[in-house]
Design an enzyme around this catalytic site. Structure first.
Site, PDB file in Angstrom:
ATOM      1  NE  ARG A 126     114.721 -16.250  33.299  1.00 22.88           N
ATOM      2  CZ  ARG A 126     114.983 -15.063  32.707  1.00 22.88           C
ATOM      3  NH1 ARG A 126     113.806 -14.431  32.454  1.00 22.88           N
ATOM      4  NH2 ARG A 126     116.155 -14.540  32.974  1.00 22.88           N
ATOM      5  CE  LYS A 148     109.468 -38.259  38.756  1.00 20.43           C
ATOM      6  NZ  LYS A 148     110.011 -39.649  39.409  1.00 20.43           N
ATOM      7  CD  GLU A 190     106.322 -48.032  33.392  1.00 23.70           C
ATOM      8  OE1 GLU A 190     105.999 -47.949  34.588  1.00 23.70           O
ATOM      9  OE2 GLU A 190     107.158 -47.603  32.930  1.00 23.70           O
ATOM     10  CE  LYS A 232     103.336 -40.532  36.971  1.00 22.75           C
ATOM     11  NZ  LYS A 232     104.216 -40.621  36.080  1.00 22.75           N
ATOM     12  CD  GLU A 242     110.692 -40.115  42.744  1.00 19.33           C
ATOM     13  OE1 GLU A 242     109.806 -39.688  41.904  1.00 19.33           O
ATOM     14  OE2 GLU A 242     111.586 -40.703  42.843  1.00 19.33           O
ATOM     15  NE  ARG A 246     106.059 -38.495  40.682  1.00 20.06           N
ATOM     16  CZ  ARG A 246     105.743 -37.464  39.715  1.00 20.06           C
ATOM     17  NH1 ARG A 246     105.735 -36.209  40.165  1.00 20.06           N
ATOM     18  NH2 ARG A 246     105.888 -37.714  38.478  1.00 20.06           N
ATOM     19  CG  ASN A 250     111.192 -44.689  40.600  1.00 18.51           C
ATOM     20  OD1 ASN A 250     110.793 -44.604  39.346  1.00 18.51           O
ATOM     21  ND2 ASN A 250     111.257 -43.733  41.358  1.00 18.51           N
ATOM     22  CG  HIS A 253     110.949 -47.886  36.964  1.00 20.21           C
ATOM     23  ND1 HIS A 253     110.009 -48.771  37.354  1.00 20.21           N
ATOM     24  CD2 HIS A 253     110.571 -47.046  35.913  1.00 20.21           C
ATOM     25  CE1 HIS A 253     108.992 -48.464  36.298  1.00 20.21           C
ATOM     26  NE2 HIS A 253     109.428 -47.667  35.574  1.00 20.21           N
ATOM     27  CG  HIS A 257     116.216 -46.937  35.098  1.00 19.94           C
ATOM     28  ND1 HIS A 257     115.755 -46.162  36.100  1.00 19.94           N
ATOM     29  CD2 HIS A 257     115.317 -46.724  34.210  1.00 19.94           C
ATOM     30  CE1 HIS A 257     114.479 -45.351  35.721  1.00 19.94           C
ATOM     31  NE2 HIS A 257     114.379 -45.879  34.585  1.00 19.94           N
ATOM     32  CG  HIS A 271     111.008 -47.603  30.405  1.00 18.94           C
ATOM     33  ND1 HIS A 271     111.718 -47.670  31.296  1.00 18.94           N
ATOM     34  CD2 HIS A 271     109.869 -47.456  30.866  1.00 18.94           C
ATOM     35  CE1 HIS A 271     111.396 -47.167  32.425  1.00 18.94           C
ATOM     36  NE2 HIS A 271     110.051 -46.975  32.343  1.00 18.94           N
TER      37      HIS A 271
END
Ligand SMILES: NC(=O)c1ccc[n+]([C@@H]2O[C@H](COP(=O)([O-])OP(=O)(O)OC[C@H]3O[C@@H](n4cnc5c(N)ncnc54)[C@H](O)[C@@H]3O)[C@@H](O)[C@H]2O)c1
Ligand SMILES: [Zn+2]
Length: 371
Positions: A126, A148, A190, A232, A242, A246, A250, A253, A257, A271
């Site tokens: 956990r 993330k 980035e 960041k 987010e 936030r 992206n 992105h 993607h 990427h």
């Protein structure tokens, strides 16, 4: 900035606060840095074969010197490790090491390892603590900070995951010297992104320093990592999970993607390479919608072209892509709401903005021309 100096950027998240230490030579100090936080922990290291072969000995020596016990699980490099199978293998290995709640997982590698090991740490018993030791430029400027973590699903990249903040990030700029130039360029996408989002002066700095960063000059990389981590951290602190701002991270992105999904995740299109193209396209589409000036969009594209990115989707690996497929991928994006497209677009350089309910007819026409 003095390149010999280690600098520290705080990520202030209350009980989940941590520091990002940045500078050359940090790997040799990993043992003492970790022991200062967790003197009694046993460590489960997750890495990939490439990173372990190049830098594993330095990490081991540092942990040995600090008297920290460790075992390592080493996976094959590449996005495929971010899978159910990869997660199971890593979790079973870490459990096999006998790690307990008070112990520590170390993510030692690029963004793939950080996402995978962070996720494993988040679900193991956990949730146990983890430390990020990012070894790619992309991981140092982006994925190692913010908490993330994820694996990929048949339905898309990063679809299964959770927020789990590290307790420490150690970004050793000297480790980047062994990184292939192509990977450094991917990381640069980035970096310049932070300028495009809300910092025109940093965008200008990135343009001037693109060649040095991509060539792997340690002082340029250290400065770029520091500025990026601070940018960041600001966004993450304002919006950890987010709910709003936030999402600006992206930028480019949703386009990226979609290209990555069409190109496949076999290393043909990295990427960061997809993000470089995606940001140029996001600005061009913004100009098409009248959100930003054509001059700004042209300047962004020129900056990315000069840094060696392919900014025309029809020249990306595996292109031309199906427009229907691109739109289907964009609709499947995590930002989409009730099937309506959300894109991060821009009102100018340094003025990114979230646009909900994007006009799909205009997007389709734009993609058809560009792709
Ligand atoms: N969690 C987040 O916030 C976040 C943000 C951005 C990207 N990501 C994820 O990060 C991943 C991409 O990360 P990446 O670009 O670091 O890729 P990666 O982890 O696959 O690393 C790229 C390649 O470089 C090699 N490598 C790593 N360090 C090296 C070094 N110092 N010297 C030589 N080779 C080295 C690796 O073995 C690998 O082959 C994607 O899965 C993406 O979804 C996550
Ligand atoms: Zn990215």
């Amino acid at each position: 900035m003095n390149p010999d100096q280690v600098t520290r950027a705080p990520v202030n998240l209350g009980a989940r606060s941590y520091e990002v230490a940045i500078g050359p030579g940090l790997l040799a100090r990993a043992g003492s840095e970790i022991a200062a936080l967790k003197p009694k922990a046993r460590l489960g290291i997750v890495s990939d074969t490439t990173v372990w072969a190049l830098h594993g000995a330095a990490l081991r020596a540092s942990l040995d010197a600090a008297g920290l016990p460790y075992q390592a699980v080493i996976v094959s490099p590449g996005e495929a490790a971010k899978s159910w199978d990869g997660l199971r293998d890593v979790c079973e290995a870490l459990l096999g090491f006998g790690l307990e709640r008070g112990d520590l997982v170390i993510a030692f590698g690029g963004g793939v390892i950080g996402d995978l090991a962070g996720f494993a740490a988040g679900v193991l018993k956990r949730g146990i603590d983890f430390v990020q030791i990012p070894t790619t430029l992309l991981a140092q400027v982006d994925s190692s900070v913010g908490g993330k973590t994820a694996i990929d699903a048949a339905g898309g990249k990063n679809m299964i995951g959770l927020f789990h903040q590290p307790i420490l990030v150690l970004a050793d700029s000297a480790v980047l010297a062994t990184l292939p130039e192509r990977e450094r360029r991917a990381g640069y996408a980035e970096i310049i992104k932070y300028g495009l989002i809300d910092d025109p002066a940093f965008f200008a700095w990135c343009r001037e320093n693109a060649a040095a960063i991509i060539a792997g000059e340690t002082s340029a990389n250290t400065a770029a990592v520091m500025a990026s981590v601070q940018a960041k951290a600001r966004v993450v602190v304002a919006d950890e999970r987010e709910g709003g701002a936030r999402a600006l991270l992206n930028l480019g992105h949703t386009f990226a993607h979609a290209y990555e999904s069409e190109a496949g995740f076999d290393g043909g299109l990295l990427h960061g390479e997809a993000v470089g193209c995606g940001m140029a396209q996001a600005f061009l589409f913004s100009a098409r919608l009248g959100l930003c000036s054509a001059a700004d969009a042209a300047e962004v594209r020129a900056a990315l072209d000069a840094a060696g990115f392919i900014t025309a989707p029809h020249r990306l690996p595996g292109a031309p892509y199906s427009i229907d497929q691109l739109i289907a991928h964009m609709r499947a994006d995590k930002k989409a709401e009730a099937g309506r497209l959300t894109l991060i677009l821009a009102r100018g350089i340094g003025a990114a903005t979230v646009v909900k309910g994007v006009d799909e007819t205009a997007l389709r026409a734009f993609l058809t021309e560009e792709t």
